[in-house]
Design a protein around this motif. Structure first.
Motif, mmCIF file in Angstrom:
data_model
loop_
_atom_site.group_PDB
_atom_site.id
_atom_site.type_symbol
_atom_site.label_atom_id
_atom_site.label_comp_id
_atom_site.label_asym_id
_atom_site.label_seq_id
_atom_site.Cartn_x
_atom_site.Cartn_y
_atom_site.Cartn_z
ATOM 1 N N ALA A 48 1.003 -1.052 0.282
ATOM 2 C CA ALA A 48 -0.218 -0.243 -0.177
ATOM 3 C C ALA A 48 0.656 1.847 0.126
ATOM 4 O O ALA A 48 0.790 2.138 -0.475
ATOM 5 C CB ALA A 48 -1.115 -0.086 1.292
ATOM 6 N N ILE A 49 1.816 0.978 0.535
ATOM 7 C CA ILE A 49 2.764 2.773 0.949
ATOM 8 C C ILE A 49 3.602 2.747 -0.447
ATOM 9 O O ILE A 49 3.522 3.887 -1.275
ATOM 10 C CB ILE A 49 4.134 2.054 1.752
ATOM 11 C CG1 ILE A 49 3.821 2.062 3.366
ATOM 12 C CG2 ILE A 49 5.575 2.755 1.693
ATOM 13 C CD1 ILE A 49 4.677 1.923 4.413
ATOM 14 N N ILE A 50 3.832 2.061 -0.702
ATOM 15 C CA ILE A 50 4.720 1.222 -2.362
ATOM 16 C C ILE A 50 2.826 2.558 -3.942
ATOM 17 O O ILE A 50 3.576 3.819 -4.720
ATOM 18 C CB ILE A 50 4.400 0.078 -3.147
ATOM 19 C CG1 ILE A 50 5.944 -0.102 -2.185
ATOM 20 C CG2 ILE A 50 5.191 0.764 -4.283
ATOM 21 C CD1 ILE A 50 6.764 -1.576 -2.718
ATOM 22 N N LYS A 51 1.899 1.554 -3.428
ATOM 23 C CA LYS A 51 0.815 2.428 -4.233
ATOM 24 C C LYS A 51 0.503 3.777 -4.086
ATOM 25 O O LYS A 51 0.654 4.682 -5.221
ATOM 26 C CB LYS A 51 -0.135 1.489 -3.945
ATOM 27 C CG LYS A 51 -0.800 0.322 -4.222
ATOM 28 C CD LYS A 51 0.079 -0.561 -6.171
ATOM 29 C CE LYS A 51 -0.562 -1.606 -6.667
ATOM 30 N NZ LYS A 51 0.063 -1.465 -7.932
ATOM 31 N N PRO A 144 8.204 -7.457 -5.725
ATOM 32 C CA PRO A 144 9.158 -7.613 -5.185
ATOM 33 C C PRO A 144 9.076 -6.266 -4.162
ATOM 34 O O PRO A 144 10.960 -7.106 -3.012
ATOM 35 C CB PRO A 144 10.419 -8.203 -5.811
ATOM 36 C CG PRO A 144 9.464 -7.761 -7.738
ATOM 37 C CD PRO A 144 7.994 -7.248 -7.377
ATOM 38 N N SER A 145 9.180 -5.344 -4.577
ATOM 39 C CA SER A 145 9.709 -4.413 -4.103
ATOM 40 C C SER A 145 9.838 -3.752 -3.204
ATOM 41 O O SER A 145 9.920 -4.248 -1.698
ATOM 42 C CB SER A 145 9.057 -2.815 -4.729
ATOM 43 O OG SER A 145 9.865 -2.780 -5.651
ATOM 44 N N LYS A 148 10.996 -7.170 -0.501
ATOM 45 C CA LYS A 148 12.153 -6.060 0.553
ATOM 46 C C LYS A 148 12.100 -5.067 1.039
ATOM 47 O O LYS A 148 13.047 -5.552 2.235
ATOM 48 C CB LYS A 148 13.206 -5.406 -1.198
ATOM 49 C CG LYS A 148 13.644 -6.776 -2.157
ATOM 50 C CD LYS A 148 14.922 -6.225 -2.804
ATOM 51 C CE LYS A 148 15.437 -7.272 -3.492
ATOM 52 N NZ LYS A 148 16.362 -6.575 -4.029
ATOM 53 N N LEU A 149 10.941 -4.197 1.441
ATOM 54 C CA LEU A 149 10.594 -3.756 2.553
ATOM 55 C C LEU A 149 9.734 -4.693 3.469
ATOM 56 O O LEU A 149 10.377 -4.224 4.648
ATOM 57 C CB LEU A 149 9.383 -2.315 1.924
ATOM 58 C CG LEU A 149 9.847 -1.638 0.734
ATOM 59 C CD1 LEU A 149 8.901 -0.571 0.402
ATOM 60 C CD2 LEU A 149 11.372 -0.949 1.553
ATOM 61 N N THR A 150 9.349 -5.894 3.585
ATOM 62 C CA THR A 150 8.864 -6.396 4.581
ATOM 63 C C THR A 150 10.458 -6.906 5.336
ATOM 64 O O THR A 150 10.039 -6.839 6.210
ATOM 65 C CB THR A 150 8.398 -7.354 4.197
ATOM 66 O OG1 THR A 150 6.819 -6.432 3.386
ATOM 67 C CG2 THR A 150 7.526 -7.578 4.995
ATOM 68 N N MET A 220 18.838 -5.181 0.559
ATOM 69 C CA MET A 220 17.182 -5.311 0.762
ATOM 70 C C MET A 220 16.489 -3.947 0.231
ATOM 71 O O MET A 220 15.831 -4.020 -0.076
ATOM 72 C CB MET A 220 16.534 -5.765 1.772
ATOM 73 C CG MET A 220 16.590 -7.693 1.821
ATOM 74 S SD MET A 220 15.848 -8.201 0.577
ATOM 75 C CE MET A 220 17.065 -8.845 -0.478
ATOM 76 N N TYR A 221 17.624 -3.086 0.230
ATOM 77 C CA TYR A 221 17.579 -1.641 -0.271
ATOM 78 C C TYR A 221 17.348 -0.794 -1.959
ATOM 79 O O TYR A 221 17.181 -0.349 -2.048
ATOM 80 C CB TYR A 221 19.002 -0.705 0.685
ATOM 81 C CG TYR A 221 18.954 -0.275 1.697
ATOM 82 C CD1 TYR A 221 17.787 -0.230 2.817
ATOM 83 C CD2 TYR A 221 19.922 -1.190 2.646
ATOM 84 C CE1 TYR A 221 18.033 -0.060 4.480
ATOM 85 C CE2 TYR A 221 20.051 -1.066 4.223
ATOM 86 C CZ TYR A 221 18.704 -1.070 4.465
ATOM 87 O OH TYR A 221 19.084 -0.323 5.864
ATOM 88 N N THR A 222 17.899 -2.334 -1.891
ATOM 89 C CA THR A 222 18.296 -2.298 -3.891
ATOM 90 C C THR A 222 17.325 -2.518 -4.193
ATOM 91 O O THR A 222 16.981 -3.717 -4.190
ATOM 92 C CB THR A 222 18.995 -2.620 -4.473
ATOM 93 O OG1 THR A 222 20.630 -2.253 -3.329
ATOM 94 C CG2 THR A 222 19.392 -2.621 -5.779
#
Length: 476
Positions: A48-51, A144-145, A148-150, A220-222
């Protein structure tokens, strides 16, 4: 029950009238009744943050109107705050490389954003899940992003718990520094050591695992955000692709960056394999430690009986008074599960084809599980076992005195052959090494006392290097 009819390229389905999810979510629910597990709530939040940031970035790039972007952001804020959790209905194990999870999110946001703008759930005329919510995106970059954030969100607690365990092990190493015991190799008597050395070794391996976890988590930052379908950014504007990672980093206050090669970052999931491998290594280290604790506490009368683990619960429904090492046992079971998770992650990564790995759903399901299992196992090991360990000091010393292992110390003075003869005689007759040496008159009593000084034997000739184990840098 009120229903509405939604349509997609396959046909139509009746959807519960109050549901925020739509037809693609319901199809996925019907298709993937696999594990009974829903998407991880932290993964839902991060998607949801990405959206939300995608909507803002699309507005900045003139791809969305301010009205639609604001409505999407408001809908996302509700999901980020923990609302609408029951609307995410797809199984965590799903075909389609995560498309079902992505569309579940797109449909919930679109229906909620339409409500915010005064519309209804009957149609997507105000906010569309694909055209608006998914604008400039593909499942293949947002899924996938979000994964990685998770991992970035779950990992700090594991590292914190391991740091706590390390401190407890260090305290025990100090507490047991004067407890002389028999060292063993291949479960046979070897040479004297101290229980403090044993616990210092446990502390050292945990410290090393912490360092490795911190180092690998940095991968995971990439992100491949902005890659869309295969890495060429199709359907995303240059303005969007060049700023989405920066905007996401600013929102989360993390050093996120877009991958240098988006094709590579989209088709290869090796970074998740490396994270899983380090988690597996940490789990194996703790399981080995747990094996040692079970052996050292075995008995209590007919085993090693050198240490006592805290009694946590009755050990048997038939044998009165029996207390089992349940905490080390559960830690090992967690390690077994994590090893299995790692095998699945490894095979899933290897099985990707060409421009995309379609098996990220099982990778994430197992990776999140491994992190959480180990996080919880570390705390139960620390609080329910390590902190309460006591030692049977006299028994430990008595075992060393009676052991033939101390014959090793004689080799520099009487040679391996004679030392071996002494050891064999001790085993055969039950006499102590000291008694046999005095009887054979190969060494003076003073020399024997010096050679067989248990404190000197336990400490050995290796210089102390306690300063080498220090604090490690925490991750964000």
């Amino acid at each position: 029950m009120h229903t509405r009819i939604e349509f997609d390229s396959i046909g139509s389905l009746p959807i519960p009238g109050e549901a925020y999810y739509g037809i693609q979510s319901l199809r996925a629910k019907n298709n993937f009744s696999i594990s009974g597990e829903k998407l991880h709530p932290i993964f839902i939040k991060n998607l949801a943050i990405i959206k939300k940031i995608a909507a803002i970035t699309n507005y900045q790039a003139n791809n969305l109107s301010g009205t639609v972007a604001n409505a999407i952001c408001e809908a996302c804020n509700g999901i980020i705050a923990g609302e609408f959790q029951t609307e995410f209905i797809v199984d965590t194990i799903q075909g389609g490389a995560g498309t079902s999870a992505n569309m579940n999110m797109n449909e919930v946001i679109a229906h909620r954003a339409s409500e915010i703008l005064g519309g209804t759930k009957e149609k997507y005329d105000l906010v569309h899940p694909n055209d608006h919510v998914n604008c400039s995106q593909s499942t293949n970059d947002v899924f996938p992003s979000a994964g990685k954030l998770t991992v970035l969100e779950l990992m700090p607690q594991l590292i914190s718990n391991l740091s706590y365990l390390e401190r407890l092990l260090e305290q025990k190493a100090i507490e047991f520094s004067d407890v002389i015991k028999m060292g063993r190799t291949q479960l046979q008597d070897a040479v004297p050591t101290t229980l403090g050395h044993s616990f210092k070794a446990y502390q050292s391996v945990v410290h090393r695992d912490i360092k490795h976890l911190i180092a690998i988590t940095a991968e995971m930052y990439t992100l491949n955000i902005g890659a869309t379908a295969i890495g060429n950014g199709i359907n995303a504007s240059v303005e969007y692709s060049s700023t989405i990672a920066e905007n996401l980093a600013r929102e989360l206050q993390l050093p996120l960056k877009q991958a240098d090669n988006l094709y590579d970052a989209t088709q290869n999931v090796d970074s998740f394999v490396r994270v899983s491998g380090v988690i597996k290594t940490a789990a194996i280290s703790l399981s080995k430690m747990s094996n040692d604790l079970r052996l050292l506490s075995s008995g209590p009368k007919t085993g090693f009986g050198e240490i006592n683990l805290p009694a946590r619960q009755n050990g048997s429904s038939i044998m009165p008074g029996k207390v089992n090492p349940v905490i080390p046992e559960v830690v090992s079971q967690v390690a077994f599960q994590i090893v299995g998770n790692d095998v699945t992650i490894t095979m899933a990564a290897e099985s990707g084809q060409l421009e995309l790995n379609p098996f990220e759903p099982i990778i994430f399901r197992n990776l999140f599980s491994s992190i959480e299992l180990l996080t919880n196992a570390v705390m139960t090991l620390a609080d329910n076992c390590i902190v309460g360990i006591t030692v049977n000091e006299e028994h430990c010393r008595d075992q060393v005195e009676k052991s033939v292992g101390i014959a090793t110390a004689l080799c520099p003075f009487i040679g391996y052959k004679k030392a071996s003869e002494v050891a064999k005689e001790a085993l055969k007759t039950g006499l102590s090494i000291r008694q046999i040496l005095l009887k054979r008159n190969w060494l003076t009593k003073e020399k024997i006392d010096d050679i067989l000084d248990l404190r000197k034997l336990a400490e050995g000739n290796v210089p102390s290097n306690d300063a080498a184990v220090g604090a490690v840098t925490e991750i964000h």
